[in-house]
Design a protein around this motif. Structure first.
Motif, PDB file in Angstrom:
ATOM      1  N   SER A  28      37.521  38.240  44.658  1.00  0.00           N
ATOM      2  CA  SER A  28      38.868  38.523  44.392  1.00  0.00           C
ATOM      3  C   SER A  28      39.524  37.492  43.745  1.00  0.00           C
ATOM      4  O   SER A  28      40.548  37.706  42.990  1.00  0.00           O
ATOM      5  CB  SER A  28      39.489  38.862  45.868  1.00  0.00           C
ATOM      6  OG  SER A  28      39.743  37.738  46.643  1.00  0.00           O
ATOM      7  N   ALA A  29      39.330  36.156  43.908  1.00  0.00           N
ATOM      8  CA  ALA A  29      39.836  35.148  43.372  1.00  0.00           C
ATOM      9  C   ALA A  29      39.416  35.114  41.760  1.00  0.00           C
ATOM     10  O   ALA A  29      40.323  34.482  40.963  1.00  0.00           O
ATOM     11  CB  ALA A  29      39.581  33.800  43.930  1.00  0.00           C
ATOM     12  N   LEU A  30      38.367  35.488  41.399  1.00  0.00           N
ATOM     13  CA  LEU A  30      37.885  35.469  40.121  1.00  0.00           C
ATOM     14  C   LEU A  30      37.901  36.802  39.385  1.00  0.00           C
ATOM     15  O   LEU A  30      37.600  36.901  38.157  1.00  0.00           O
ATOM     16  CB  LEU A  30      36.173  35.187  40.058  1.00  0.00           C
ATOM     17  CG  LEU A  30      35.724  33.845  40.763  1.00  0.00           C
ATOM     18  CD1 LEU A  30      34.371  33.519  40.904  1.00  0.00           C
ATOM     19  CD2 LEU A  30      36.352  32.758  39.974  1.00  0.00           C
ATOM     20  N   LEU A  31      38.779  37.834  40.031  1.00  0.00           N
ATOM     21  CA  LEU A  31      38.733  39.131  39.187  1.00  0.00           C
ATOM     22  C   LEU A  31      39.325  39.048  37.925  1.00  0.00           C
ATOM     23  O   LEU A  31      39.056  39.640  37.335  1.00  0.00           O
ATOM     24  CB  LEU A  31      39.260  39.939  40.280  1.00  0.00           C
ATOM     25  CG  LEU A  31      38.532  40.955  41.082  1.00  0.00           C
ATOM     26  CD1 LEU A  31      39.491  41.683  41.923  1.00  0.00           C
ATOM     27  CD2 LEU A  31      37.405  41.751  40.598  1.00  0.00           C
ATOM     28  N   PRO A  32      40.492  38.614  37.808  1.00  0.00           N
ATOM     29  CA  PRO A  32      41.123  38.412  36.483  1.00  0.00           C
ATOM     30  C   PRO A  32      40.126  38.000  35.312  1.00  0.00           C
ATOM     31  O   PRO A  32      40.054  38.602  34.232  1.00  0.00           O
ATOM     32  CB  PRO A  32      42.440  37.351  36.626  1.00  0.00           C
ATOM     33  CG  PRO A  32      42.549  37.415  37.922  1.00  0.00           C
ATOM     34  CD  PRO A  32      41.416  37.597  38.722  1.00  0.00           C
ATOM     35  N   ILE A  33      39.327  37.007  35.740  1.00  0.00           N
ATOM     36  CA  ILE A  33      38.411  36.575  34.731  1.00  0.00           C
ATOM     37  C   ILE A  33      37.233  37.420  34.513  1.00  0.00           C
ATOM     38  O   ILE A  33      36.818  37.715  33.297  1.00  0.00           O
ATOM     39  CB  ILE A  33      37.963  34.991  35.188  1.00  0.00           C
ATOM     40  CG1 ILE A  33      38.909  33.968  34.996  1.00  0.00           C
ATOM     41  CG2 ILE A  33      36.649  34.535  34.264  1.00  0.00           C
ATOM     42  CD1 ILE A  33      38.500  32.663  35.730  1.00  0.00           C
ATOM     43  N   LEU A  34      36.801  37.933  35.553  1.00  0.00           N
ATOM     44  CA  LEU A  34      35.708  39.038  35.396  1.00  0.00           C
ATOM     45  C   LEU A  34      36.100  40.229  34.624  1.00  0.00           C
ATOM     46  O   LEU A  34      35.453  40.760  34.019  1.00  0.00           O
ATOM     47  CB  LEU A  34      35.015  39.281  36.896  1.00  0.00           C
ATOM     48  CG  LEU A  34      34.607  38.217  37.661  1.00  0.00           C
ATOM     49  CD1 LEU A  34      34.204  38.723  39.100  1.00  0.00           C
ATOM     50  CD2 LEU A  34      33.266  37.899  36.895  1.00  0.00           C
ATOM     51  N   VAL A  35      37.184  40.711  34.916  1.00  0.00           N
ATOM     52  CA  VAL A  35      37.731  41.738  34.407  1.00  0.00           C
ATOM     53  C   VAL A  35      37.986  41.682  32.987  1.00  0.00           C
ATOM     54  O   VAL A  35      37.712  42.397  31.817  1.00  0.00           O
ATOM     55  CB  VAL A  35      39.028  42.537  34.742  1.00  0.00           C
ATOM     56  CG1 VAL A  35      39.624  43.528  33.974  1.00  0.00           C
ATOM     57  CG2 VAL A  35      38.926  43.131  36.164  1.00  0.00           C
ATOM     58  N   LYS A  36      38.417  40.559  32.361  1.00  0.00           N
ATOM     59  CA  LYS A  36      38.716  39.911  31.031  1.00  0.00           C
ATOM     60  C   LYS A  36      37.130  39.814  30.454  1.00  0.00           C
ATOM     61  O   LYS A  36      37.093  40.237  29.177  1.00  0.00           O
ATOM     62  CB  LYS A  36      39.324  38.642  30.916  1.00  0.00           C
ATOM     63  CG  LYS A  36      39.761  38.313  29.583  1.00  0.00           C
ATOM     64  CD  LYS A  36      40.903  39.161  29.244  1.00  0.00           C
ATOM     65  CE  LYS A  36      41.694  38.526  28.095  1.00  0.00           C
ATOM     66  NZ  LYS A  36      42.458  39.501  27.312  1.00  0.00           N
ATOM     67  N   LEU A  37      36.324  39.346  31.061  1.00  0.00           N
ATOM     68  CA  LEU A  37      35.037  39.302  30.730  1.00  0.00           C
ATOM     69  C   LEU A  37      34.329  40.809  30.358  1.00  0.00           C
ATOM     70  O   LEU A  37      33.714  41.026  29.319  1.00  0.00           O
ATOM     71  CB  LEU A  37      33.961  38.486  31.421  1.00  0.00           C
ATOM     72  CG  LEU A  37      34.168  37.008  31.511  1.00  0.00           C
ATOM     73  CD1 LEU A  37      33.302  35.995  32.366  1.00  0.00           C
ATOM     74  CD2 LEU A  37      33.648  36.385  30.127  1.00  0.00           C
ATOM     75  N   LEU A  38      34.384  41.495  31.226  1.00  0.00           N
ATOM     76  CA  LEU A  38      34.087  43.006  31.460  1.00  0.00           C
ATOM     77  C   LEU A  38      34.738  43.781  30.099  1.00  0.00           C
ATOM     78  O   LEU A  38      34.044  44.337  29.405  1.00  0.00           O
ATOM     79  CB  LEU A  38      34.286  43.603  32.660  1.00  0.00           C
ATOM     80  CG  LEU A  38      33.624  44.969  32.840  1.00  0.00           C
ATOM     81  CD1 LEU A  38      32.015  44.740  32.882  1.00  0.00           C
ATOM     82  CD2 LEU A  38      34.136  45.501  34.122  1.00  0.00           C
ATOM     83  N   CYS A  39      35.948  43.541  29.773  1.00  0.00           N
ATOM     84  CA  CYS A  39      36.605  44.118  28.503  1.00  0.00           C
ATOM     85  C   CYS A  39      36.033  43.619  27.488  1.00  0.00           C
ATOM     86  O   CYS A  39      35.810  44.431  26.384  1.00  0.00           O
ATOM     87  CB  CYS A  39      38.044  43.800  28.706  1.00  0.00           C
ATOM     88  SG  CYS A  39      38.812  44.990  29.937  1.00  0.00           S
ATOM     89  N   GLU A  40      35.862  42.322  27.225  1.00  0.00           N
ATOM     90  CA  GLU A  40      35.159  41.557  26.002  1.00  0.00           C
ATOM     91  C   GLU A  40      33.837  42.110  25.853  1.00  0.00           C
ATOM     92  O   GLU A  40      33.490  42.478  24.758  1.00  0.00           O
ATOM     93  CB  GLU A  40      35.197  40.263  26.087  1.00  0.00           C
ATOM     94  CG  GLU A  40      36.701  39.515  25.927  1.00  0.00           C
ATOM     95  CD  GLU A  40      36.719  38.102  26.336  1.00  0.00           C
ATOM     96  OE1 GLU A  40      35.651  37.360  26.525  1.00  0.00           O
ATOM     97  OE2 GLU A  40      37.988  37.599  26.481  1.00  0.00           O
ATOM     98  N   MET A  41      32.961  42.099  26.858  1.00  0.00           N
ATOM     99  CA  MET A  41      31.607  42.788  26.738  1.00  0.00           C
ATOM    100  C   MET A  41      31.817  44.002  26.081  1.00  0.00           C
ATOM    101  O   MET A  41      30.696  44.630  25.145  1.00  0.00           O
ATOM    102  CB  MET A  41      30.962  42.598  27.951  1.00  0.00           C
ATOM    103  CG  MET A  41      29.547  42.403  28.220  1.00  0.00           C
ATOM    104  SD  MET A  41      28.667  42.325  29.624  1.00  0.00           S
ATOM    105  CE  MET A  41      29.332  43.271  30.786  1.00  0.00           C
ATOM    106  N   ARG A  42      32.658  44.948  26.738  1.00  0.00           N
ATOM    107  CA  ARG A  42      32.714  46.308  26.357  1.00  0.00           C
ATOM    108  C   ARG A  42      32.944  46.558  24.804  1.00  0.00           C
ATOM    109  O   ARG A  42      32.526  47.111  24.015  1.00  0.00           O
ATOM    110  CB  ARG A  42      33.635  47.164  27.029  1.00  0.00           C
ATOM    111  CG  ARG A  42      34.011  48.564  26.766  1.00  0.00           C
ATOM    112  CD  ARG A  42      35.177  49.255  27.302  1.00  0.00           C
ATOM    113  NE  ARG A  42      35.623  50.361  27.059  1.00  0.00           N
ATOM    114  CZ  ARG A  42      36.224  50.940  26.213  1.00  0.00           C
ATOM    115  NH1 ARG A  42      37.063  50.126  25.641  1.00  0.00           N
ATOM    116  NH2 ARG A  42      36.647  52.091  25.902  1.00  0.00           N
TER     117      ARG A  42
END
Length: 158
Positions: A28-42
């Motif tokens: 949960s602390a890393l969610l903003p970074i993970l969501v950003k990476l997921l969007c970039e990967m998409r």
């Protein structure tokens, strides 16, 4: 009280559940970074699709936080269920209620994954997995409820 062979698996399950809860806290602390990476990967894997807007990224992040909260709730109910089992209250109403709560958390998680399928079609796999687990737990809950009813009936008979 539980038989000796059952104590170790229940204890291990409780330890694993607590560890998973800790992993969720870190996640949960890393969610903003993970969501950003997921969007970039998409965007890099599917350049034919339009990039997500800031509003869509915010909505995706909100869904991710709700997913973590629901998963944490399911784990907490699982820990309470395991505590009741370790205290020998296997065929009790609290066990039935905890199983129902975990099952409902799984169904809600499936709905949340369905919400993310708008942007990530592969999340439909998560919908199927969580719906199946929720259905299995609901079946176990119904069996346990019937077992509790039979146990109560037998207790009155004896």
């Amino acid at each position: 009280m539980l038989r000796k062979p059952l104590k170790l698996p229940v204890r291990l399950a409780r330890i694993l559940a607590v560890l998973l809860l800790c992993v969720l806290a870190v996640l949960s602390a890393l969610l903003p970074i993970l969501v950003k990476l997921l969007c970039e990967m998409r965007a890099s894997l599917r350049p034919d699709l339009p990039a997500l807007s800031r509003i869509e990224e915010g909505l995706l992040l909100t869904l991710a936080y709700v997913m973590v909260l629901v998963a944490a709730g399911a784990i907490l109910f699982l820990i309470r269920l395991l505590r009741a089992i370790s205290r020998g209250r296997v065929f009790s109403e609290s066990t039935v209620h905890h199983l129902l709560a975990v099952s409902l958390c799984c169904f809600f998680e499936a709905l949340l994954f369905l919400g993310t399928a708008v942007w990530f079609h592969s999340s439909l796999v998560g919908v199927g997995i969580f719906a199946f687990i929720g259905l299995c737990l609901l079946t176990v809950r119904n069996v346990m409820s019937e077992a509790c009813r039979i146990k109560a009936e037998n207790d009155f008979t004896i």
